[in-house]
Design an enzyme around this catalytic site. Structure first.
Site, PDB file in Angstrom:
ATOM      1  N   PHE A 141       0.864  -1.182   0.000  1.00  0.00           N
ATOM      2  CA  PHE A 141       0.000   0.000   0.000  1.00  0.00           C
ATOM      3  C   PHE A 141       0.895   1.223   0.000  1.00  0.00           C
ATOM      4  O   PHE A 141       1.628   1.466   0.951  1.00  0.00           O
ATOM      5  CB  PHE A 141      -0.948   0.055   1.205  1.00  0.00           C
ATOM      6  CG  PHE A 141      -1.896   1.218   1.083  1.00  0.00           C
ATOM      7  CD1 PHE A 141      -3.092   1.078   0.391  1.00  0.00           C
ATOM      8  CD2 PHE A 141      -1.574   2.472   1.593  1.00  0.00           C
ATOM      9  CE1 PHE A 141      -3.949   2.172   0.213  1.00  0.00           C
ATOM     10  CE2 PHE A 141      -2.418   3.569   1.421  1.00  0.00           C
ATOM     11  CZ  PHE A 141      -3.614   3.404   0.735  1.00  0.00           C
ATOM     12  N   ASP A 226       9.540   2.892   1.816  1.00  0.00           N
ATOM     13  CA  ASP A 226       8.340   3.644   2.182  1.00  0.00           C
ATOM     14  C   ASP A 226       8.134   3.514   3.690  1.00  0.00           C
ATOM     15  O   ASP A 226       7.600   2.535   4.183  1.00  0.00           O
ATOM     16  CB  ASP A 226       7.113   3.115   1.416  1.00  0.00           C
ATOM     17  CG  ASP A 226       5.856   3.919   1.741  1.00  0.00           C
ATOM     18  OD1 ASP A 226       5.864   4.648   2.752  1.00  0.00           O
ATOM     19  OD2 ASP A 226       4.861   3.801   0.998  1.00  0.00           O
ATOM     20  N   LYS A 255       2.843  11.155   7.037  1.00  0.00           N
ATOM     21  CA  LYS A 255       2.045  10.967   8.252  1.00  0.00           C
ATOM     22  C   LYS A 255       2.580  11.735   9.471  1.00  0.00           C
ATOM     23  O   LYS A 255       2.328  12.922   9.593  1.00  0.00           O
ATOM     24  CB  LYS A 255       1.909   9.479   8.549  1.00  0.00           C
ATOM     25  CG  LYS A 255       1.077   8.751   7.466  1.00  0.00           C
ATOM     26  CD  LYS A 255       0.600   7.409   7.954  1.00  0.00           C
ATOM     27  CE  LYS A 255       0.001   6.560   6.856  1.00  0.00           C
ATOM     28  NZ  LYS A 255      -1.388   6.861   6.571  1.00  0.00           N
TER      29      LYS A 255
HETATM   30  C1  LIG Z   1       3.064   2.803   3.652  1.00  0.00           C
HETATM   31  C2  LIG Z   1       2.177   3.908   3.142  1.00  0.00           C
HETATM   32  N1  LIG Z   1       2.544   4.578   2.038  1.00  0.00           N
HETATM   33  C3  LIG Z   1       1.794   5.575   1.549  1.00  0.00           C
HETATM   34  C4  LIG Z   1       0.610   5.955   2.151  1.00  0.00           C
HETATM   35  C5  LIG Z   1      -0.219   7.054   1.558  1.00  0.00           C
HETATM   36  O1  LIG Z   1      -0.206   8.192   2.364  1.00  0.00           O
HETATM   37  P1  LIG Z   1      -1.317   9.331   2.157  1.00  0.00           P
HETATM   38  O2  LIG Z   1      -2.620   8.744   2.589  1.00  0.00           O
HETATM   39  O3  LIG Z   1      -0.840  10.451   3.046  1.00  0.00           O
HETATM   40  O4  LIG Z   1      -1.290   9.687   0.713  1.00  0.00           O
HETATM   41  C6  LIG Z   1       0.188   5.279   3.292  1.00  0.00           C
HETATM   42  C7  LIG Z   1      -1.091   5.613   3.942  1.00  0.00           C
HETATM   43  O5  LIG Z   1      -1.668   4.853   4.671  1.00  0.00           O
HETATM   44  C8  LIG Z   1       0.994   4.225   3.802  1.00  0.00           C
HETATM   45  O6  LIG Z   1       0.634   3.547   4.874  1.00  0.00           O
END
Ligand SMILES: Cc1ncc(COP(=O)(O)O)c(C=O)c1O
Length: 399
Positions: A141, A226, A255
């Site tokens: 994700f 990530d 976040k």
């Molecule tokens: C590992 C990871 N990458 C990217 C994102 C995407 O972040 P955003 O919702 O701020 O676009 C999330 C969101 O849950 C995430 O958990």
């Protein structure tokens, strides 16, 4: 009709149904607790999917935001403002990288990583035009943009949003042999979550991340970590990669970097990687704005004390010890690290949604994922007594 039912009905009436929230309507929050419109208090065990690592309205973060609100909030990147260099410098210190590129949301930071890796592939690695490939993991994700959902394996996230962006190949999470086989001369990056949060807090086998690092180094491929959900204290380290002393080529952050106040994301990498970008090639109007940087500086200052990483380690152990006792008693498996857990509920007992509704009724906010998993990620400011209390509520729901 309670204020909660009225507000739930109004939200249903006026918004697109792209979420299925729990029927709780929050009016106030402080620390690890929120209060709803009817005055009921809940222990927040989701913490905005780790965006609230320092709790709601941490005094140092709120003070930084207030001070900045009284001065200047937005300039665009057409000009430089007085919070910008300090934020970027402090984030290079925290990550050990040369340079920072600030954005807003997590998805934008992932998009930035993809663009930079491709550009690096063409300019530095010498990949033929249009041939760059990025390898991602099944179950990933990384956000919701059309490019990112192109390599999602979740049908809800991906189906009916094509045509999809080419240039990505998937391998099973944790499978080094598959990764090695997938790498070819056009591979510019390996995009990996050190722990897969949305997939249910999946921790890869020991040695996987060092193996990814080694394969990337050996094949001249960028390791793109990530750390949007796993980073900034959540797992008991500043970055989840730290657990196995892995240093990726790029940290992707979001976040908690915004302290639960403003969306702040960024990528950090060395000059030979981020240096490939020239003016006009990438950016965002709000990226690195003064308010974001002021809050981000205060966030980094909190992380530099090490207090939150330590709390996550110690209280995480308490949480995991307590959850392990529930295995066989309505819980089939628990995964995670630090104050972060994926708890599989026996599907014969109830769905994850039912469990999260019952937890809510008992004053604990958590969210289900993939049918029967509950994700717990409380603020790192939670106390030992609060962890114990949440565990008691969990136990009574499944007992
Ligand atoms: C590992 C990871 N990458 C990217 C994102 C995407 O972040 P955003 O919702 O701020 O676009 C999330 C969101 O849950 C995430 O958990």
């Amino acid at each position: 009709m309670s204020k909660t039912s009225e507000a739930v009905a109004a939200a249903e009436r006026w918004t697109a149904h792209n979420y299925h929230p729990l029927p709780v309507v929050i009016a106030d929050a402080e620390g690890a607790w929120v209060t709803d419109v009817d005055g009921k208090r809940y222990l927040d065990c989701l913490a905005g999917y780790s965006a609230l690592n320092f709790g709601h309205r941490h005094p140092a973060l709120i003070a930084a935001a207030h001070a900045q609100l009284d001065r200047v909030t937005l300039t665009s990147r057409a000009f430089i403002h007085d919070q910008f260099a300090e934020f970027c410098q402090k984030l290079t210190d925290l990550t050990g990288k040369d340079l920072i590129l600030p954005m807003n949301t997590g998805a934008e930071a992932v998009e930035t990583a993809i663009k930079v890796a491709r550009k690096w592939g063409y300019l530095v690695k010498g990949v033929r035009p249009g041939q760059a490939k990025i390898i991602a993991m099944e179950g990933n994700f990384h956000g919701r943009t059309t490019t990112i959902v192109s390599f999602s394996t979740d049908p809800d996230a991906r189906d009916d949003f094509g045509p999809y962006t080419p240039g990505f190949q998937l391998v099973p999470y944790g499978d080094l042999a598959a990764l090695e086989a997938a790498i070819d001369e056009n591979t510019v990056g390996v995009l990996v979550e050190p722990i897969q949060g949305e997939a249910g807090v999946l921790v890869p086998p020991a040695g996987f991340l060092p193996g990814v690092r080694e394969l990337c180094t050996r094949n001249n491929v960028l390791m793109l970590a990530d750390e949007i959900q796993s980073g900034l204290g959540r797992t008991g380290d500043t970055f989840a990669c730290d657990d196995e002393a892995v240093v990726p080529d790029m940290y992707i952050m979001g976040k908690a970097l915004g302290g639960g106040i403003v969306p702040v994301s960024a990528v950090a990498a060395d000059q030979n990687v981020l240096g490939v970008l020239k003016p006009g090639e990438h950016g965002s109007t709000f990226g690195g704005n003064p308010l974001a940087c002021a809050v981000g500086i205060a966030v980094i200052d909190l992380l530099r004390t090490g207090e939150f990483q330590e709390r996550s380690r110690e209280l995480g152990e308490r949480l995991h010890t307590g959850l392990a006792k529930l295995i066989g008693d309505g819980v089939t498996e628990v995964r995670g690290r630090g104050l972060w857990a994926g708890v599989d509920i026996d599907p014969a007992l109830m769905s994850g949604r039912d469990a999260s509704v019952q937890l809510m009724e008992r004053g604990v906010l958590a969210k289900d994922t993939h049918g029967s998993t509950i994700r717990l990620a409380p603020p790192l400011t939670i106390t030992a007594d609060e962890v114990d209390w949440a565990l008691e509520q969990f136990h009574s729901v499944i007992a």
